[in-house]
Design a protein around this motif. Structure first.
Motif, mmCIF file in Angstrom:
data_model
loop_
_atom_site.group_PDB
_atom_site.id
_atom_site.type_symbol
_atom_site.label_atom_id
_atom_site.label_comp_id
_atom_site.label_asym_id
_atom_site.label_seq_id
_atom_site.Cartn_x
_atom_site.Cartn_y
_atom_site.Cartn_z
ATOM 1 N N MET A 140 0.839 -1.206 0.000
ATOM 2 C CA MET A 140 0.000 0.000 0.000
ATOM 3 C C MET A 140 0.871 1.253 0.000
ATOM 4 N N LEU A 141 0.367 2.296 -0.650
ATOM 5 C CA LEU A 141 1.043 3.594 -0.632
ATOM 6 C C LEU A 141 0.808 4.289 0.694
ATOM 7 N N VAL A 142 1.769 5.074 1.124
ATOM 8 C CA VAL A 142 1.615 5.935 2.298
ATOM 9 C C VAL A 142 1.521 7.362 1.760
ATOM 10 N N LEU A 143 0.378 7.993 1.986
ATOM 11 C CA LEU A 143 0.110 9.331 1.462
ATOM 12 C C LEU A 143 0.005 10.354 2.587
ATOM 13 N N VAL A 144 0.552 11.532 2.329
ATOM 14 C CA VAL A 144 0.391 12.678 3.225
ATOM 15 C C VAL A 144 0.135 13.887 2.333
ATOM 16 N N ASP A 145 -0.930 14.607 2.615
ATOM 17 C CA ASP A 145 -1.319 15.776 1.823
ATOM 18 C C ASP A 145 -1.433 15.444 0.335
ATOM 19 N N GLY A 146 -1.956 14.253 0.029
ATOM 20 C CA GLY A 146 -2.159 13.864 -1.360
ATOM 21 C C GLY A 146 -0.899 13.487 -2.117
ATOM 22 N N LYS A 147 0.223 13.352 -1.418
ATOM 23 C CA LYS A 147 1.491 12.995 -2.059
ATOM 24 C C LYS A 147 2.004 11.675 -1.492
ATOM 25 N N ILE A 148 2.661 10.924 -2.362
ATOM 26 C CA ILE A 148 3.232 9.639 -1.956
ATOM 27 C C ILE A 148 4.543 9.901 -1.224
ATOM 28 N N ILE A 149 4.581 9.540 0.056
ATOM 29 C CA ILE A 149 5.819 9.707 0.819
ATOM 30 C C ILE A 149 6.527 8.375 1.029
ATOM 31 N N GLY A 150 5.848 7.283 0.686
ATOM 32 C CA GLY A 150 6.441 5.970 0.846
ATOM 33 C C GLY A 150 5.423 4.882 0.577
ATOM 34 N N ALA A 151 5.794 3.669 0.965
ATOM 35 C CA ALA A 151 4.908 2.523 0.801
ATOM 36 C C ALA A 151 5.215 1.515 1.897
ATOM 37 N N VAL A 152 4.203 0.741 2.232
ATOM 38 C CA VAL A 152 4.355 -0.323 3.218
ATOM 39 C C VAL A 152 3.957 -1.636 2.549
ATOM 40 N N GLY A 153 4.763 -2.665 2.783
ATOM 41 C CA GLY A 153 4.479 -3.987 2.248
ATOM 42 C C GLY A 153 4.473 -5.001 3.374
ATOM 43 N N VAL A 154 3.526 -5.926 3.314
ATOM 44 C CA VAL A 154 3.377 -6.936 4.361
ATOM 45 C C VAL A 154 3.249 -8.303 3.710
ATOM 46 N N SER A 155 3.893 -9.297 4.290
ATOM 47 C CA SER A 155 3.795 -10.661 3.789
ATOM 48 C C SER A 155 3.931 -11.633 4.942
ATOM 49 N N GLY A 156 3.301 -12.799 4.787
ATOM 50 C CA GLY A 156 3.424 -13.851 5.790
ATOM 51 C C GLY A 156 2.100 -14.465 6.182
ATOM 52 N N ALA A 157 1.015 -13.753 5.967
ATOM 53 C CA ALA A 157 -0.322 -14.278 6.264
ATOM 54 C C ALA A 157 -1.047 -14.481 4.934
ATOM 55 N N LEU A 158 -2.351 -14.638 4.963
ATOM 56 C CA LEU A 158 -3.119 -14.689 3.720
ATOM 57 C C LEU A 158 -3.079 -13.318 3.066
ATOM 58 N N SER A 159 -3.239 -13.270 1.763
ATOM 59 C CA SER A 159 -3.107 -12.006 1.031
ATOM 60 C C SER A 159 -4.013 -10.912 1.584
ATOM 61 N N ALA A 160 -5.267 -11.222 1.844
ATOM 62 C CA ALA A 160 -6.195 -10.212 2.374
ATOM 63 C C ALA A 160 -5.755 -9.753 3.762
ATOM 64 N N GLN A 161 -5.171 -10.651 4.539
ATOM 65 C CA GLN A 161 -4.676 -10.293 5.870
ATOM 66 C C GLN A 161 -3.440 -9.412 5.762
ATOM 67 N N ASP A 162 -2.566 -9.729 4.814
ATOM 68 C CA ASP A 162 -1.392 -8.883 4.572
ATOM 69 C C ASP A 162 -1.843 -7.463 4.241
ATOM 70 N N GLU A 163 -2.835 -7.345 3.370
ATOM 71 C CA GLU A 163 -3.327 -6.022 2.996
ATOM 72 C C GLU A 163 -3.971 -5.306 4.185
ATOM 73 N N GLN A 164 -4.664 -6.039 5.030
ATOM 74 C CA GLN A 164 -5.283 -5.439 6.217
ATOM 75 C C GLN A 164 -4.220 -4.813 7.123
ATOM 76 N N VAL A 165 -3.118 -5.514 7.300
ATOM 77 C CA VAL A 165 -2.015 -5.003 8.116
ATOM 78 C C VAL A 165 -1.375 -3.791 7.439
ATOM 79 N N ALA A 166 -1.136 -3.888 6.133
ATOM 80 C CA ALA A 166 -0.522 -2.776 5.396
ATOM 81 C C ALA A 166 -1.418 -1.544 5.438
ATOM 82 N N LYS A 167 -2.719 -1.742 5.281
ATOM 83 C CA LYS A 167 -3.664 -0.622 5.306
ATOM 84 C C LYS A 167 -3.691 0.043 6.679
ATOM 85 N N ALA A 168 -3.634 -0.758 7.731
ATOM 86 C CA ALA A 168 -3.589 -0.189 9.083
ATOM 87 C C ALA A 168 -2.369 0.709 9.227
#
Length: 178
Positions: A140-168
């Protein structure tokens, strides 16, 4: 024969000219307005303090669900800022989490968008020809003031769970106002 061709071109050009600009393509390229669904621009790189807040939120989400994951945070230039592997997370999660974050960052999309494009087949299958992408849900992208400042990636669980963690993690800066 040449005169007939020249006459035909002159008549066709005259008809197109008389018909107005809807028929004649523009000679010079006009600037196009930015579409409302345009991807956000890259911004300044995520700071260490911001990355710590993203990581804390992602770790909390993984811990409350007992998911053994690896979490990677990249800045807007693609440089690793933070990494954490929960005890007992599979070793493949290390490179996959970074790959998911990098894929989201480079395509300016959640990595799930590429996952979905490939799953739908057709033209989306061309993505498989690209090198060094990880088209799996969980980046997932990390956005601040509508700009991309970085990204977070998660792996190790089911894909939907990885995304849930990344979104948090990605949502942590929006909740805190920065």
């Amino acid at each position: 024969m040449f005169r007939m061709l020249a006459l035909a071109c002159a008549i066709a050009g005259g008809i197109a000219f008389a018909a107005g600009p809807a028929v004649v393509p523009a000679l010079a390229q006009q600037p196009q307005p930015v579409p409302t669904g345009a991807t956000p621009p890259y911004g300044a790189p995520i700071s260490l303090d911001q990355a710590k807040r993203v990581m804390a939120a992602a770790e909390l989400e993984a811990a409350k669900n007992s998911w053994q994951v690896a979490i990677a945070i990249l800045d807007s230039g693609g440089n690793m800022v933070m990494f954490h592997k929960v005890d007992n997370a599979q070793l493949s999660a290390i490179t996959t989490s970074e790959g998911k974050a990098r894929t989201a960052l480079e395509f300016k999309l959640p990595s799930k968008a590429l996952d979905d494009a490939i799953a739908n087949g057709g033209a989306g299958m061309r993505l498989l020809a690209l090198k060094n992408i990880t088209p799996l849900q969980g980046g997932m992208l990390v956005l601040v003031d509508g700009k991309i400042i970085g990204a977070v990636g998660v792996s190790g669980a089911l894909s939907a769970q990885d995304e849930q963690v990344a979104k948090a993690g990605a949502d942590a800066l929006a909740r805190s106002g920065m």
